[in-house]
Design a protein around this motif. Structure first.
Motif, PDB file in Angstrom:
ATOM      1  N   THR A 409      51.661  45.129  33.936  1.00 44.42           N
ATOM      2  CA  THR A 409      50.422  45.835  33.783  1.00 44.42           C
ATOM      3  C   THR A 409      49.371  44.580  33.521  1.00 44.42           C
ATOM      4  OG1 THR A 409      51.344  48.060  33.557  1.00 44.42           O
ATOM      5  CG2 THR A 409      48.866  47.352  32.972  1.00 44.42           C
ATOM      6  N   THR A 410      49.569  43.871  32.455  1.00 41.99           N
ATOM      7  CA  THR A 410      48.560  43.015  31.936  1.00 41.99           C
ATOM      8  C   THR A 410      48.672  41.900  32.863  1.00 41.99           C
ATOM      9  OG1 THR A 410      49.422  43.541  29.767  1.00 41.99           O
ATOM     10  CG2 THR A 410      48.292  41.380  30.065  1.00 41.99           C
ATOM     11  N   ALA A 411      49.743  41.300  33.705  1.00 43.04           N
ATOM     12  CA  ALA A 411      49.875  40.311  34.477  1.00 43.04           C
ATOM     13  C   ALA A 411      48.921  40.778  35.751  1.00 43.04           C
ATOM     14  CB  ALA A 411      51.227  40.212  35.157  1.00 43.04           C
ATOM     15  N   VAL A 412      48.734  41.949  36.113  1.00 42.56           N
ATOM     16  CA  VAL A 412      47.682  42.232  37.373  1.00 42.56           C
ATOM     17  C   VAL A 412      46.404  42.382  36.657  1.00 42.56           C
ATOM     18  CG1 VAL A 412      47.188  44.174  38.608  1.00 42.56           C
ATOM     19  CG2 VAL A 412      49.698  43.479  38.478  1.00 42.56           C
ATOM     20  N   ILE A 413      46.236  42.820  35.544  1.00 41.84           N
ATOM     21  CA  ILE A 413      44.884  42.969  35.034  1.00 41.84           C
ATOM     22  C   ILE A 413      44.271  41.537  34.813  1.00 41.84           C
ATOM     23  CG2 ILE A 413      43.496  43.506  33.066  1.00 41.84           C
ATOM     24  CD1 ILE A 413      45.229  46.016  32.542  1.00 41.84           C
ATOM     25  N   ASN A 414      45.094  40.507  34.298  1.00 46.32           N
ATOM     26  CA  ASN A 414      44.672  39.300  34.294  1.00 46.32           C
ATOM     27  C   ASN A 414      44.116  38.588  35.577  1.00 46.32           C
ATOM     28  OD1 ASN A 414      44.433  36.843  32.290  1.00 46.32           O
ATOM     29  ND2 ASN A 414      46.230  35.751  33.557  1.00 46.32           N
ATOM     30  N   LEU A 415      44.643  39.049  36.866  1.00 45.12           N
ATOM     31  CA  LEU A 415      43.986  38.416  37.817  1.00 45.12           C
ATOM     32  C   LEU A 415      42.297  38.862  38.047  1.00 45.12           C
ATOM     33  CD1 LEU A 415      46.870  39.526  40.337  1.00 45.12           C
ATOM     34  CD2 LEU A 415      46.471  37.331  39.364  1.00 45.12           C
TER      35      LEU A 415
END
Length: 518
Positions: A409-415
């Motif tokens: 979830t965080t990895a996607v938000i970081n984009l």
């Protein structure tokens, strides 16, 4: 004719979507302003609402939402806005962040960190160059600018000097500096302090114990040290393998050009810097001796009147490390002539503080918002709702899935949302208490470690990263037609490898009950 890196149209479409979406997301300061206003109105609408959660003793605890527009609560917001809810919020976490930056600022502005990177980078055998470049990139997180502005261009020059495509070195450097940003061998770096100190705030504001799964108190600055220490070597080796196995073979087939004004001696270590490094070595020995003396003397472990063991040297590890950076930086600066008087040292600290203006603005609105959540009971209610939902899915029985799910979830938000600190301020207050409520094994240190893994791994494949344009400009010196889509295609192998392996390492720490830090 130069060969360009080809990307499928769908990938370019995804990149364009990320760019458009990212530009529409407001600055985090504006987000916190909006959230503060929204929560005021919401508490007025649901004020008096009661709900029950499970207490530490297993009994039910009744909570109630306060109407923050009531006279006494408006008075509370104004009375506490400056001191309690900002400057001393979380036990003065803002001061902790600033003091670390003072020590690092002296070392960085003296030129020490840049000289170290150049010195080590120019002395390595080309066979081990990918490993060294990525290792130095990971270590440069203590001084972000030195990594992005010195190491990455230097890596390009090193490869150019060997007759290889400079983009290979720059890709490896970018992977180390950005994708490995949260790993390091040095404890209590600025990243450690910012994440750890705020994690404590997020936990304690919602009544979550700031303890490990074993019930040991957590030291915010060193709670991940064992994990990031091991991660440094794992990521360095992994990044070198990705470079050799995937990136280099592809880029070696690509044509490139050397700028006419390029001087391969641009990053040569000067005589003054060599002199400074020798002096810095003496300063390091003296500083470590002073730390050892303090740890065995005035700051030695003792047992207080309540029979509890107290470790002052660990409680003050942030100050001690800041002192080491300051001493070593001063020795280097004096030897090179950068620091001719104490006034120059003061200027170095002021220069570093000039970069902290945004942090001050961000924390004012963020901490006041967090205080509002805690005082009103709204934060506990949001945690209660989220925990109830996740429990209904049955995920409380699968903590490893919770870890992996939070990382993804965080990895996607970081984009879409850049900035380690600002994003942590948004996600931390929600997920630190929520995941603990779902499963008590999801302790604040574990959730924060998962955040570190996700935030770092996808930095290199998003145009929203603050240095994205700078990296593209550096690479275009050797490949003028390069687009950021080409850069992302170049960096995807690193991102996938780092995210996969680093997540596995964290899961292994959790599964085998290995302490994350001390």
């Amino acid at each position: 004719m130069s060969e360009t890196i080809s990307n499928p149209p769908s990938q370019k479409g995804i990149i364009a979507f990320i760019e458009r979406a990212g530009k529409k997301i407001p600055d985090p300061v504006i987000i916190f302003m909006s959230l503060f206003t929204f929560c005021l109105v919401l508490t007025a609408a649901i004020g008096g609402l009661q709900f029950e959660t499970m207490g530490a003793d297993g009994g039910a605890v009744t909570h109630s939402i306060k109407n923050m527009l009531a006279t006494e609560n408006v008075r509370w917001m104004f009375d506490n806005a400056l001191l309690t809810n900002w400057l001393s919020f979380g036990g003065g976490v803002l001061g902790v962040i600033l003091i670390v930056m003072l020590g690092v600022g002296i070392a960085e502005n003296s030129g020490l960190l840049s000289a170290v990177i150049k010195k080590v980078g120019l002395r390595i055998n080309d066979r081990y160059l990918p490993l060294l470049v990525i290792f130095l990139g990971i270590m440069s997180s203590i001084a972000t600018d030195a990594g992005y502005l010195i190491l990455i261009p230097l890596a390009g020059l090193l490869y150019a000097g060997l007759g290889k495509n400079p983009l290979i070195g720059m890709a490896a450097g970018f992977a180390g500096v950005s994708a490995g940003f949260s790993a390091n061998l040095i404890p209590a770096t600025p990243v450690d302090v910012i994440l750890g100190a705020n994690a404590r705030i997020f936990a304690e504001s919602q009544g979550i114990p700031f303890e490990t799964a074993a019930g040991e108190p957590i030291n915010p600055a060193t709670m991940h040290y064992f994990f990031i220490f091991i991660s440094t070597f794992i990521l360095a080796g992994l990044g070198a393998w990705v470079t050799t196995r995937f990136v280099a073979p592809r880029l070696e087939k690509m044509s490139y050009q050397l700028p006419e004004d390029l001087n391969l001696d641009d990053f040569k270590v000067t005589d003054a810097e060599n002199k400074g490094l020798r002096a810095a070595g003496i300063g390091l020995v003296l500083a470590l001796a002073a730390v050892a003396g303090l740890a065995m003397g005035p700051l030695a472990t003792y047992t207080n009147e309540a029979g509890r063991e107290v470790t002052p040297y660990l409680d003050n590890v942030i100050l001690l490390i800041a002192m080491v950076f300051a001493v070593v930086g001063i020795f280097f600066g004096v030897a090179t002539g950068k620091f001719k008087s104490l006034q120059d040292v003061v200027k170095a600290m002021v220069t570093q503080m000039n970069t902290m203006g945004y942090i001050l603005v961000l924390t004012f609105f963020c901490y006041n918002f967090l205080a509002l959540l805690g005082f009103s009971g709204l934060g506990t209610y949001v945690t209660y709702l989220g925990a109830t939902f996740l429990s209904a899915l049955g995920l409380q029985q699968f903590p490893i899935l919770l870890i992996i799910g939070f990382i993804l979830t965080t990895a996607v938000i970081n984009l879409f949302v850049g900035g380690l600190t600002s994003k942590w301020m948004l996600l931390g207050p929600i997920f630190v208490p929520m995941l603990y409520q779902v499963n008590p094994n999801m302790t604040p240190d574990l959730v924060t470690a998962a955040y570190r893994v996700a935030d770092s791994s996808t930095n290199i494949i998003t145009p929203m990263m603050s240095y994205a344009g700078v990296i593209l400009a550096f690479m275009r010196k050797y490949k003028p037609e390069l687009s950021f889509g080409d850069v992302i295609a170049m960096m995807v192998p690193y991102s996938v490898a780092f995210l996969t392996v680093w997540t596995t390492v964290l899961v292994a720490f959790f599964a085998f009950n290995i302490p994350l830090g001390f």
